[in-house]
Design a protein around this motif. Structure first.
Motif, mmCIF file in Angstrom:
data_model
loop_
_atom_site.group_PDB
_atom_site.id
_atom_site.type_symbol
_atom_site.label_atom_id
_atom_site.label_comp_id
_atom_site.label_asym_id
_atom_site.label_seq_id
_atom_site.Cartn_x
_atom_site.Cartn_y
_atom_site.Cartn_z
ATOM 1 N N SER A 202 -73.907 0.100 8.946
ATOM 2 C CA SER A 202 -73.762 -1.345 8.766
ATOM 3 C C SER A 202 -73.092 -1.668 7.431
ATOM 4 O O SER A 202 -72.328 -2.627 7.338
ATOM 5 N N LYS B 299 -69.576 -3.743 7.119
ATOM 6 C CA LYS B 299 -69.469 -4.932 6.279
ATOM 7 C C LYS B 299 -68.341 -4.782 5.267
ATOM 8 O O LYS B 299 -67.579 -5.725 5.027
ATOM 9 N N ALA C 21 -67.290 -11.878 16.556
ATOM 10 C CA ALA C 21 -68.713 -12.151 16.351
ATOM 11 C C ALA C 21 -69.227 -11.434 15.097
ATOM 12 O O ALA C 21 -70.034 -11.988 14.341
ATOM 13 N N GLU C 22 -68.761 -10.225 14.854
ATOM 14 C CA GLU C 22 -69.173 -9.490 13.661
ATOM 15 C C GLU C 22 -68.610 -10.139 12.395
ATOM 16 O O GLU C 22 -69.271 -10.145 11.356
ATOM 17 N N GLU D 280 -70.819 -13.139 11.817
ATOM 18 C CA GLU D 280 -72.116 -12.684 11.325
ATOM 19 C C GLU D 280 -72.024 -12.317 9.844
ATOM 20 O O GLU D 280 -72.875 -12.699 9.039
ATOM 21 N N TYR D 281 -70.963 -11.600 9.487
ATOM 22 C CA TYR D 281 -70.753 -11.213 8.090
ATOM 23 C C TYR D 281 -70.620 -12.456 7.203
ATOM 24 O O TYR D 281 -71.247 -12.556 6.153
ATOM 25 N N GLU E 100 -73.993 -14.198 6.789
ATOM 26 C CA GLU E 100 -74.866 -13.444 5.890
ATOM 27 C C GLU E 100 -74.436 -13.636 4.443
ATOM 28 O O GLU E 100 -75.272 -13.828 3.549
#
Length: 80
Positions: free
Chosen positions: A11, A15, A68-69, A72-73, A76
């Protein structure tokens, strides 16, 4: 003999890849005279890769990531 096992966290690598790619795409869009924030948001909301210029392979780079990632990043990072 005591051996210490190093843990690999995928992960963290994901990122860092997202961060690097977004920075590269942002800079490419800026160099071409676009508003990078607007262009990237347009792409993320619509899925239309034509929001991202081909300059410096920016479009190809961002298409390697899952939208989507990316979202999400960004979420966050904004919550830190």
């Amino acid at each position: 003999m005591t051996e210490k096992t190093t843990l690999f966290d995928l992960s963290v690598v994901k990122k860092e890849n997202i961060k690097t790619t977004l920075n590269e795409v942002f800079e490419s869009l800026k160099v071409k005279g676009y508003n990078p924030k607007n262009q990237i948001i347009g792409y993320l909301m619509s899925g239309d890769a034509n929001y991202i210029s081909n300059f410096n392979n920016a479009r190809e780079k961002i298409l390697e990531l899952d939208r989507a990632e990316i979202l999400e990043y960004l979420l966050e990072e904004s919550m830190k």
